[in-house]
Design a protein around this motif. Structure first.
Motif: not given
Length: 210
Positions: A77-82, A122-129, A201-205, A207-210
């Motif tokens: 998540k933090y890799l994708g947000a960064g 997309n790959v670094l967005n764990p919510k997609v997985a 979008l990065g900040i939103k990601l 702050l996302a929770r599993k």
């Protein structure tokens, strides 16, 4: 067929989910509006490639790691947000000095970078997985012996529908803003807006929770 159950429901739900604006939609819109049709198309294909990778991960069981491990989820998540924040900052600090040709064939390298950016985002967005693990299994017959095949077929259908939508979105967004982008001053403002959007979008990601 292929162990798929409630296929009509899957199609309706899949289309509705695809049409719902999200990170991918905003990313494609930002690229298309600020950088043109080819940039939008490359971002759309990058997003679709990322979805394909998530589908393969889900079939192989790797996505279960993200669902079970809080640490793995947070790292991805933090890799994708960064990465999204990096793209946003880059758009903000890049200065546009003159007007430019949107479909310049000499920009192959930059279009390749846009494609790779779409894949990574997309790959670094764990919510997609987690989406693949939560959504698709509902339409897999548990009694079917080749459940991985069923999962793959449904994943590819979802990918096809999503790709068609993303490509159409990139074309329409670029068409609507061609006259604006021709003026480099407007283009500079679009770059700033795109940069702020990516950072958001990065900040939103983040702050996302599993």
């Amino acid at each position: 067929m292929f162990g798929i159950i409630n296929f009509e429901t899957f199609l309706v739900a899949g289309v509705l989910l695809i049409l719902t604006p999200g990170t991918d939609t905003m990313y494609i819109l930002g690229r298309s509006i600020s950088q043109g049709k080819r940039a939008g198309l490359m971002s759309a294909l990058g997003i679709s490639t990322g979805v394909l990778i998530h589908c393969i991960f889900a079939v192989l069981g790797l996505s279960i790691l993200l669902a079970k491990s809080a640490l793995a989820f947070e790292v991805v998540k933090y890799l994708g947000a960064g990465y999204l924040i990096f793209l946003g900052v880059k758009s903000l600090v890049t200065k546009t000095k003159t007007s430019y040709e949107l479909d310049d064939p000499n920009n192959v390298r930059s279009f390749r970078k846009i494609y790779v950016s779409g894949v990574l985002m997309n790959v670094l967005n764990p919510k997609v997985a987690l989406f693949f693990l939560a959504f698709i299994p509902q339409f897999v017959d548990p009694a079917y012996p080749q459940s991985s095949l069923t999962f793959s077929v449904l994943g590819l259908i979802f990918l096809l529908l999503g790709t068609v939508w993303c490509v159409l979105l990139s074309f329409f967004a670029s068409k609507m803003s061609n006259s604006i982008r021709a003026n480099y001053k407007f283009k500079a403002w679009l770059d700033r807006i795109t940069g702020i959007m990516f950072i958001g979008l990065g900040i939103k990601l983040a702050l996302a929770r599993k």
